[in-house]
Design a protein around this motif. Structure first.
Motif, PDB file in Angstrom:
ATOM      1  N   ASP A 121       0.829  -1.209   0.000  1.00  0.00           N
ATOM      2  CA  ASP A 121       0.000   0.000   0.000  1.00  0.00           C
ATOM      3  C   ASP A 121       0.864   1.259   0.000  1.00  0.00           C
ATOM      4  O   ASP A 121       0.566   2.244  -0.700  1.00  0.00           O
ATOM      5  N   ALA A 122       1.961   1.237   0.776  1.00  0.00           N
ATOM      6  CA  ALA A 122       2.870   2.385   0.813  1.00  0.00           C
ATOM      7  C   ALA A 122       3.522   2.585  -0.548  1.00  0.00           C
ATOM      8  O   ALA A 122       3.692   3.720  -1.021  1.00  0.00           O
ATOM      9  N   ALA A 123       3.893   1.480  -1.204  1.00  0.00           N
ATOM     10  CA  ALA A 123       4.493   1.579  -2.544  1.00  0.00           C
ATOM     11  C   ALA A 123       3.510   2.199  -3.527  1.00  0.00           C
ATOM     12  O   ALA A 123       3.890   3.049  -4.351  1.00  0.00           O
ATOM     13  N   ARG A 124       2.258   1.808  -3.451  1.00  0.00           N
ATOM     14  CA  ARG A 124       1.245   2.362  -4.350  1.00  0.00           C
ATOM     15  C   ARG A 124       1.104   3.866  -4.151  1.00  0.00           C
ATOM     16  O   ARG A 124       0.980   4.627  -5.115  1.00  0.00           O
ATOM     17  N   GLU A 125       1.138   4.320  -2.901  1.00  0.00           N
ATOM     18  CA  GLU A 125       1.051   5.751  -2.611  1.00  0.00           C
ATOM     19  C   GLU A 125       2.228   6.515  -3.221  1.00  0.00           C
ATOM     20  O   GLU A 125       2.094   7.686  -3.578  1.00  0.00           O
ATOM     21  N   LEU A 126       3.360   5.836  -3.329  1.00  0.00           N
ATOM     22  CA  LEU A 126       4.568   6.470  -3.874  1.00  0.00           C
ATOM     23  C   LEU A 126       4.724   6.211  -5.371  1.00  0.00           C
ATOM     24  O   LEU A 126       5.793   6.468  -5.943  1.00  0.00           O
ATOM     25  N   ASN A 127       3.652   5.697  -5.984  1.00  0.00           N
ATOM     26  CA  ASN A 127       3.643   5.419  -7.431  1.00  0.00           C
ATOM     27  C   ASN A 127       4.698   4.402  -7.839  1.00  0.00           C
ATOM     28  O   ASN A 127       5.265   4.479  -8.940  1.00  0.00           O
ATOM     29  N   LEU A 128       4.961   3.451  -6.951  1.00  0.00           N
ATOM     30  CA  LEU A 128       5.852   2.348  -7.262  1.00  0.00           C
ATOM     31  C   LEU A 128       5.003   1.131  -7.591  1.00  0.00           C
ATOM     32  O   LEU A 128       4.057   0.803  -6.870  1.00  0.00           O
ATOM     33  N   SER A 129       5.355   0.451  -8.665  1.00  0.00           N
ATOM     34  CA  SER A 129       4.606  -0.730  -9.082  1.00  0.00           C
ATOM     35  C   SER A 129       5.205  -1.983  -8.448  1.00  0.00           C
ATOM     36  O   SER A 129       6.422  -2.170  -8.437  1.00  0.00           O
ATOM     37  N   VAL A 130       4.324  -2.827  -7.915  1.00  0.00           N
ATOM     38  CA  VAL A 130       4.730  -4.123  -7.362  1.00  0.00           C
ATOM     39  C   VAL A 130       4.231  -5.203  -8.323  1.00  0.00           C
ATOM     40  O   VAL A 130       3.035  -5.258  -8.628  1.00  0.00           O
ATOM     41  N   PRO A 131       5.130  -6.018  -8.904  1.00  0.00           N
ATOM     42  CA  PRO A 131       6.547  -6.158  -8.548  1.00  0.00           C
ATOM     43  C   PRO A 131       7.526  -5.488  -9.516  1.00  0.00           C
ATOM     44  O   PRO A 131       8.734  -5.711  -9.386  1.00  0.00           O
ATOM     45  N   ALA A 132       7.055  -4.700 -10.473  1.00  0.00           N
ATOM     46  CA  ALA A 132       7.966  -4.126 -11.474  1.00  0.00           C
ATOM     47  C   ALA A 132       9.034  -3.245 -10.835  1.00  0.00           C
ATOM     48  O   ALA A 132      10.220  -3.335 -11.188  1.00  0.00           O
ATOM     49  N   ASP A 133       8.616  -2.393  -9.877  1.00  0.00           N
ATOM     50  CA  ASP A 133       9.565  -1.492  -9.214  1.00  0.00           C
ATOM     51  C   ASP A 133      10.039  -2.026  -7.861  1.00  0.00           C
ATOM     52  O   ASP A 133      11.117  -1.653  -7.397  1.00  0.00           O
ATOM     53  N   LEU A 134       9.220  -2.845  -7.252  1.00  0.00           N
ATOM     54  CA  LEU A 134       9.522  -3.322  -5.896  1.00  0.00           C
ATOM     55  C   LEU A 134       8.927  -4.708  -5.704  1.00  0.00           C
ATOM     56  O   LEU A 134       7.734  -4.915  -5.930  1.00  0.00           O
ATOM     57  N   SER A 135       9.754  -5.656  -5.271  1.00  0.00           N
ATOM     58  CA  SER A 135       9.262  -6.981  -4.887  1.00  0.00           C
ATOM     59  C   SER A 135       8.990  -6.996  -3.384  1.00  0.00           C
ATOM     60  O   SER A 135       9.736  -6.385  -2.609  1.00  0.00           O
ATOM     61  N   VAL A 136       7.915  -7.683  -2.990  1.00  0.00           N
ATOM     62  CA  VAL A 136       7.544  -7.763  -1.574  1.00  0.00           C
ATOM     63  C   VAL A 136       7.202  -9.209  -1.234  1.00  0.00           C
ATOM     64  O   VAL A 136       6.427  -9.859  -1.946  1.00  0.00           O
ATOM     65  N   ILE A 137       7.794  -9.696  -0.158  1.00  0.00           N
ATOM     66  CA  ILE A 137       7.475 -11.036   0.340  1.00  0.00           C
ATOM     67  C   ILE A 137       7.114 -10.929   1.814  1.00  0.00           C
ATOM     68  O   ILE A 137       7.702 -10.127   2.547  1.00  0.00           O
TER      69      ILE A 137
END
Length: 337
Positions: A256-272
């Motif tokens: 959710d924090a990544a989405r607020e910062l316009n980061l795409s999961v998983p293209a810009d950021l992987s999360v496990i």
């Protein structure tokens, strides 16, 4: 007969036309009541929906046939444990009482002692303590601990292989090509959180990758504490390409924090994440996570507690395996490290 409130034994006696003592004998299967009279009393009991109170039952027999599962609060992890314990109680002759400290346990060591003192002796015969802060409880009641803060203790203990699970999560990100891996740790008072931190560091060291202290934060296992910390981690100039969050709630908060910062999961950021609570499959994208068998942990705790109460052989420690569940929140880094 009363028309409001709880049906009493006196109500049953009045409807059946017998004494309270006769009703008591029928309820407790004692001799001295003719079968025809006992049949009438049982029919009245069924008709009125009479049920003796747990307190009254415990005063008579010193048993309630009720087991407690005590949690600091009801959240996804404890809810899944409760499902497992509830499924395992069937056929044991016991009933299950779920009791929450109402969130007052957070940072408040000893909540389980206070909870047990309220319940033991009159409401429950034994208890499952979920993530207890202390394990030297002496309340005259049989106790099993699940995921205790201090690890295995003198109490029978149920947990999962947190260390191996954290190693597997970190190795998975490393195998995808990630090197700038952030870690969002759990509650610092929990042994399981310490082991997940240790597993992360072990896997990084084994791969020859230094842990960047600037990419390590404490999320605290709660959305309200994890989300601002995740936002801070991702907003910096040297943000990680992947984050291992020590529980699923923190991982979902990271997405959710990544989405607020316009980061795409998983293209810009992987999360496990870690746990595999039901919510992890419902995120966008669905969360890759380390599954611990939470429902089976609850079921095992219930079985061990029943064994302890019935004089069976009780294991000192049951550790269940963890496993990787691949979904869609992880991918190779956009720019190889």
């Amino acid at each position: 007969m009363t028309t409001q409130g709880r049906v009493t034994i006196a109500d049953v006696a009045a409807r059946a036309g017998v004494s309270v003592a006769t009703v008591s004998k029928v309820i407790n299967s004692r001799y001295g009541v003719a079968e025809a009279t006992a049949l009438v009393v049982r029919e009245v009991i069924d008709d009125l929906g009479y049920e003796s109170s747990l307190v009254a039952r415990s005063l008579r027999s010193h048993r309630t046939n009720v087991l407690g599962i005590l949690v600091a609060e009801f959240e996804p992890f404890s809810a899944e444990l409760l499902k497992g314990a509830s499924s395992a109680v069937a056929g044991t002759g016991y009933e299950l009482l779920a009791y929450s400290a109402g969130g007052r346990a957070d940072g408040n060591a000893g909540w389980e002692r206070r909870s047990l003192s309220r319940l033991s002796g009159t409401l429950i015969d034994g208890a499952i303590l979920v993530t207890p802060t202390v394990v030297d409880v002496q309340q005259g009641v049989t106790v099993v601990a699940v995921d205790p803060h201090t690890g295995p203790s003198h109490l029978p203990t149920i947990d999962s292989d947190n260390l191996a699970g954290a190693v597997r999560a970190t190795e998975y990100l490393l195998a995808l090509g990630h090197r700038r891996i952030g870690f969002l740790g759990g509650r610092t008072d929990l042994e399981s959180a310490r082991l997940r931190d240790e597993g992360f560091r072990q896997a990084m060291a084994a791969a020859g990758v230094a842990v960047d202290p600037g990419l390590v934060r404490v999320g605290g296992y709660r959305r309200e504490t994890a989300e601002p910390v995740a936002r801070e981690l991702l907003a910096g100039p040297g943000r990680p390409s992947a984050v291992f969050a020590a529980n699923d709630i923190s991982a979902i908060a990271t997405i959710d924090a990544a989405r607020e910062l316009n980061l795409s999961v998983p293209a810009d950021l992987s999360v496990i994440g870690f746990d595999n609570v039901p919510e992890s499959a419902l995120t966008t994208p669905p969360l890759t996570t380390i599954a611990q068998p939470i429902q089976e942990m609850g079921a095992q705790a219930l079985r061990v507690l029943v064994e302890a109460l019935t004089g069976g052989e009780v294991p000192a420690h049951v550790r269940l395996p963890t496993a990787l569940v691949e979904r869609a929140s992880c991918a190779p880094p956009a720019r190889p490290a």
